[in-house]
Enzyme design. Structure first.
Site, PDB file in Angstrom:
ATOM      1  N   GLU A 169       0.852  -1.184   0.000  1.00 14.31           N
ATOM      2  CA  GLU A 169       0.000   0.000   0.000  1.00 14.31           C
ATOM      3  C   GLU A 169       0.886   1.231   0.000  1.00 14.31           C
ATOM      4  O   GLU A 169       1.818   1.346   0.804  1.00 14.31           O
ATOM      5  CB  GLU A 169      -0.897   0.017   1.243  1.00 14.31           C
ATOM      6  CG  GLU A 169      -1.827   1.216   1.340  1.00 14.31           C
ATOM      7  CD  GLU A 169      -2.968   1.163   0.334  1.00 14.31           C
ATOM      8  OE1 GLU A 169      -3.494   2.235   0.001  1.00 14.31           O
ATOM      9  OE2 GLU A 169      -3.323   0.042  -0.095  1.00 14.31           O
ATOM     10  N   ASN A 181       7.064   6.410  -0.466  1.00 14.37           N
ATOM     11  CA  ASN A 181       8.409   5.835  -0.550  1.00 14.37           C
ATOM     12  C   ASN A 181       8.913   5.314   0.795  1.00 14.37           C
ATOM     13  O   ASN A 181      10.120   5.213   1.011  1.00 14.37           O
ATOM     14  CB  ASN A 181       9.403   6.849  -1.132  1.00 14.37           C
ATOM     15  CG  ASN A 181       8.997   7.325  -2.505  1.00 14.37           C
ATOM     16  OD1 ASN A 181       8.634   6.524  -3.369  1.00 14.37           O
ATOM     17  ND2 ASN A 181       9.026   8.638  -2.720  1.00 14.37           N
ATOM     18  N   ARG A 182       7.995   5.026   1.694  1.00 12.61           N
ATOM     19  CA  ARG A 182       8.314   4.522   3.025  1.00 12.61           C
ATOM     20  C   ARG A 182       9.146   5.514   3.839  1.00 12.61           C
ATOM     21  O   ARG A 182       9.807   5.142   4.807  1.00 12.61           O
ATOM     22  CB  ARG A 182       9.045   3.165   2.945  1.00 12.61           C
ATOM     23  CG  ARG A 182       8.173   2.037   2.373  1.00 12.61           C
ATOM     24  CD  ARG A 182       6.940   1.832   3.242  1.00 12.61           C
ATOM     25  NE  ARG A 182       6.136   0.678   2.860  1.00 12.61           N
ATOM     26  CZ  ARG A 182       5.041   0.732   2.119  1.00 12.61           C
ATOM     27  NH1 ARG A 182       4.629   1.894   1.631  1.00 12.61           N
ATOM     28  NH2 ARG A 182       4.347  -0.353   1.849  1.00 12.61           N
ATOM     29  N   LEU A 183       9.102   6.777   3.474  1.00  9.24           N
ATOM     30  CA  LEU A 183       9.786   7.822   4.240  1.00  9.24           C
ATOM     31  C   LEU A 183       8.781   8.422   5.229  1.00  9.24           C
ATOM     32  O   LEU A 183       8.394   9.593   5.123  1.00  9.24           O
ATOM     33  CB  LEU A 183      10.370   8.888   3.301  1.00  9.24           C
ATOM     34  CG  LEU A 183      11.412   8.350   2.304  1.00  9.24           C
ATOM     35  CD1 LEU A 183      11.897   9.476   1.385  1.00  9.24           C
ATOM     36  CD2 LEU A 183      12.599   7.728   3.055  1.00  9.24           C
TER      37      LEU A 183
END
Length: 212
Positions: A8, A189-191
């Protein structure tokens, strides 16, 4: 079963330092109200983590029933596994996971029993069936069948057929007094954005950004 493709993208929002309240209790209240307004299922559901005498962690979902600057309160059977573990080690953590909002709040602290008066006030607000259920179940004990549990419920129901149901001596609340809060907002971006609040004695809470 290969589930590596389940993914997701978090892109609803960002969390900036200037967006945060200096007081973590106020920040929690804002996010909690937003979770309620989003009509999430059980926004007050929280994962409670405790540790056994052998050092094994245990987690389960309980329901937050009220909160204020003193802490976060839930209710349970004082003879349950979670209660026994809290008696051995008062250090606990709770986690609120609001996936539709791509948010989490992690709180660590110490659990202490609320007063009998507080437990009584909440107990009397519960539906009668829930009151009877508190008397019927020896929480976390081994039982042979659901039939036995239902028979116990019916026996308790007959016992308290008329009048007010008393507060069980083995049932009540715990208040979790926080010593840290972490607010987590999913980002692309999982940041992800993470901010940790820790106390500084008489001074305001320290707020630090954590790497995702």
């Amino acid at each position: 079963m290969d589930i590596h493709a389940l993914r997701e993208e978090y892109k609803q929002s960002q969390l900036r330092r200037k967006d945060l309240q200096d007081d973590p209790f106020k920040q929690f209240e804002i996010w909690f109200q937003q979770a309620c307004h989003a009509e999430l299922l059980e926004p007050n559901a929280m994962t409670l983590a405790t540790v056994s005498a052998e050092g094994k962690p245990f987690m389960r979902t309980v329901l937050l029933k009220y909160f204020d600057r003193q802490g976060f309160v839930f209710f349970t059977n004082y003879e349950s596994r979670k209660a026994q573990q809290i008696e051995l080690n008062h250090n606990v953590s709770i986690l609120f996971t609001w996936l539709p909002l791509q948010r989490q709040i992690h709180i660590t602290g110490s659990a202490e029993k609320v007063t009998t008066a507080e437990s009584w006030e909440y107990f009397t607000s519960r539906p009668r069936g829930s009151q009877l259920g508190a008397w019927s179940s020896q929480q976390s004990s081994v039982i042979s069948s659901r039939k036995l549990l239902l028979m116990q419920f019916e026996e308790v129901k007959r016992k308290f057929l008329d009048g007010e149901i008393p507060l069980p001596s083995f049932w009540g609340g715990y208040r979790i007094v926080p010593d840290s809060f972490e607010f987590w907002q999913g980002c692309s971006n999982r940041l992800h954005d993470r901010f940790l609040y820790t106390p500084q004695g008489d001074r305001p809470w320290q707020i630090q950004r954590l790497a995702p």
